[in-house]
Scaffold this motif. Structure first.
Motif, short mmCIF file in Angstrom:
data_model
loop_
_atom_site.label_atom_id
_atom_site.label_comp_id
_atom_site.label_asym_id
_atom_site.label_seq_id
_atom_site.Cartn_x
_atom_site.Cartn_y
_atom_site.Cartn_z
N GLY A 36 0.81 -1.21 0.00
CA GLY A 36 0.00 0.00 0.00
C GLY A 36 0.84 1.26 0.00
N GLY A 37 0.16 2.38 -0.16
CA GLY A 37 0.80 3.68 -0.30
C GLY A 37 0.35 4.27 -1.61
N LYS A 38 0.12 5.59 -1.64
CA LYS A 38 -0.52 6.20 -2.79
C LYS A 38 0.29 6.06 -4.08
N GLY A 39 1.59 6.28 -4.01
CA GLY A 39 2.41 6.11 -5.20
C GLY A 39 2.43 4.67 -5.68
N ILE A 40 2.51 3.75 -4.74
CA ILE A 40 2.48 2.33 -5.09
C ILE A 40 1.16 1.98 -5.76
N ASN A 41 0.05 2.52 -5.26
CA ASN A 41 -1.25 2.27 -5.89
C ASN A 41 -1.26 2.75 -7.34
N VAL A 42 -0.66 3.90 -7.59
CA VAL A 42 -0.59 4.40 -8.97
C VAL A 42 0.18 3.42 -9.84
N SER A 43 1.32 2.92 -9.35
CA SER A 43 2.11 1.96 -10.13
C SER A 43 1.33 0.67 -10.40
N ILE A 44 0.62 0.19 -9.40
CA ILE A 44 -0.14 -1.06 -9.57
C ILE A 44 -1.25 -0.88 -10.60
N LEU A 45 -1.99 0.22 -10.51
CA LEU A 45 -3.07 0.46 -11.47
C LEU A 45 -2.52 0.60 -12.88
N LEU A 46 -1.42 1.33 -13.04
CA LEU A 46 -0.80 1.46 -14.36
C LEU A 46 -0.40 0.09 -14.90
N ASN A 47 0.13 -0.76 -14.05
CA ASN A 47 0.51 -2.11 -14.45
C ASN A 47 -0.70 -2.91 -14.93
N HIS A 48 -1.83 -2.70 -14.28
CA HIS A 48 -3.05 -3.42 -14.68
C HIS A 48 -3.51 -3.05 -16.09
N ILE A 49 -3.15 -1.85 -16.54
CA ILE A 49 -3.57 -1.44 -17.89
C ILE A 49 -2.39 -1.42 -18.86
#
Length: 306
Positions: A36-49
């Protein structure tokens, strides 16, 4: 390349505890342990797309190793600075108790390690994107975001900032590409109550006057607003769906906006993708996958206001 910075990453221990009672032994019905963590969330979502990014920040102890391991298993590039002491924090999230959370402190960040992070950011070059998201540990200087923005000035990178109050306001003079306050955070900056899409527009423009290029405002069930640097104002209603987990929805909106812009260089399309990703994550148990995002994207209607 997109680079995300998470100053205080976490392992989020998410548990379902039906019938939770204070003062008694409670047992979980389900549990997850996720980075977790906001920047990590951004990276995970980008990876999903299907968009690559590199996650930076600070990690410590066995929890830090697990954060890195999970991200690497997902195929996300990491370049965390390893701390000698302490442990990355664990955040306890009780799903059945009205969103109750207990968030850990995380390790103290030394001046030496802070300098090391700044030096790693020096590799960014023209066309790269840097995402600064979330709070900073108490051990770090409170002008950390401003210091990073100043260091990046003149490099022609795109800076995205998702933070509150002074952390956000202090970077505006460096003309961030996009900032993403929600309506409550925007109102807090100016000491007003903002509850409608129309009411946020004048205050978003005030942030543009201070230096922001694009102001993206999330408003939960009320939808979202984008005031773009070409003076366009776009509004969208919240897509219909069942709210399952609001954690990470704002981070997903940032990721979606950046992804939409990089693919189209069109603000309306970037906004639509941002709204789709944010809402899709709110309708998911974790950050949205590509299938859910596509489903929600087809519902999003964007109106341009003159």
């Amino acid at each position: 390349m997109i680079y995300t910075v998470t100053f205080n990453p976490s392992l989020d221990y998410i548990v379902s505890v039906p019938g939770f009672e204070l003062g008694k032994t409670n047992r979980t019905e389900s549990e997850q342990l996720l980075p977790g963590g906001k920047g990590i969330n951004v990276s995970i979502l980008l990876n999903h797309i299907g968009i690559e990014s590199t996650a930076l920040g600070f990690c410590a102890g066995f929890t830090g190793e697990e954060i890195k391991r999970q991200l690497q298993v997902q195929g996300i590039h990491t370049d965390f600075i390893q701390m000698e002491n302490g442990c990355a924090r664990i955040n306890l999230k009780l799903q059945n108790v009205e969103g109750t959370e207990i968030n850990g402190m995380g390790p103290a960040i030394s001046e030496e390690k802070t300098k090391e992070l700044l030096e790693r950011l020096d590799v960014l070059k023209e066309g790269d994107v840097l995402v600064l998201a979330g709070s900073i540990p108490a051990s770090m200087p409170d002008d950390m975001y401003r210091n990073i923005a100043a260091r990046m000035e003149g490099k022609k990178i795109l800076l995205a900032v998702d933070a509150t109050k002074d952390l956000l306001v202090n970077v505006l003079e460096y003309h961030p590409f996009v900032i993403k306050p929600n309506n409550h955070e925007l109102g807090e900056i100016f000491g007003v109550n903002l509850s409608t899409k129309e009411s946020v527009v004048p205050y978003a423009k005030k942030l543009q006057e201070k230096g922001a290029r694009n102001v993206l405002i999330s408003m939960a069930g009320e939808g979202a607003v984008l005031v773009s640097e070409d003076k366009s104002v776009f509004m969208a209603e919240a897509p219909k769906g069942t709210l399952i987990n609001g954690v990470g929805a704002g981070d997903s909106m940032v990721a979606g906006f950046l992804a939409g812009w990089m693919k189209s260089h069109d603000y309306k399309e970037a906004f639509r993708m941002g709204v789709a990703c944010g809402s899709a994550s709110a309708f998911s148990e974790y950050l949205a996958d590509s299938e859910m995002i596509e489903k929600v994207y087809n519902q999003v209607q964007v109106n341009e206001c003159k």
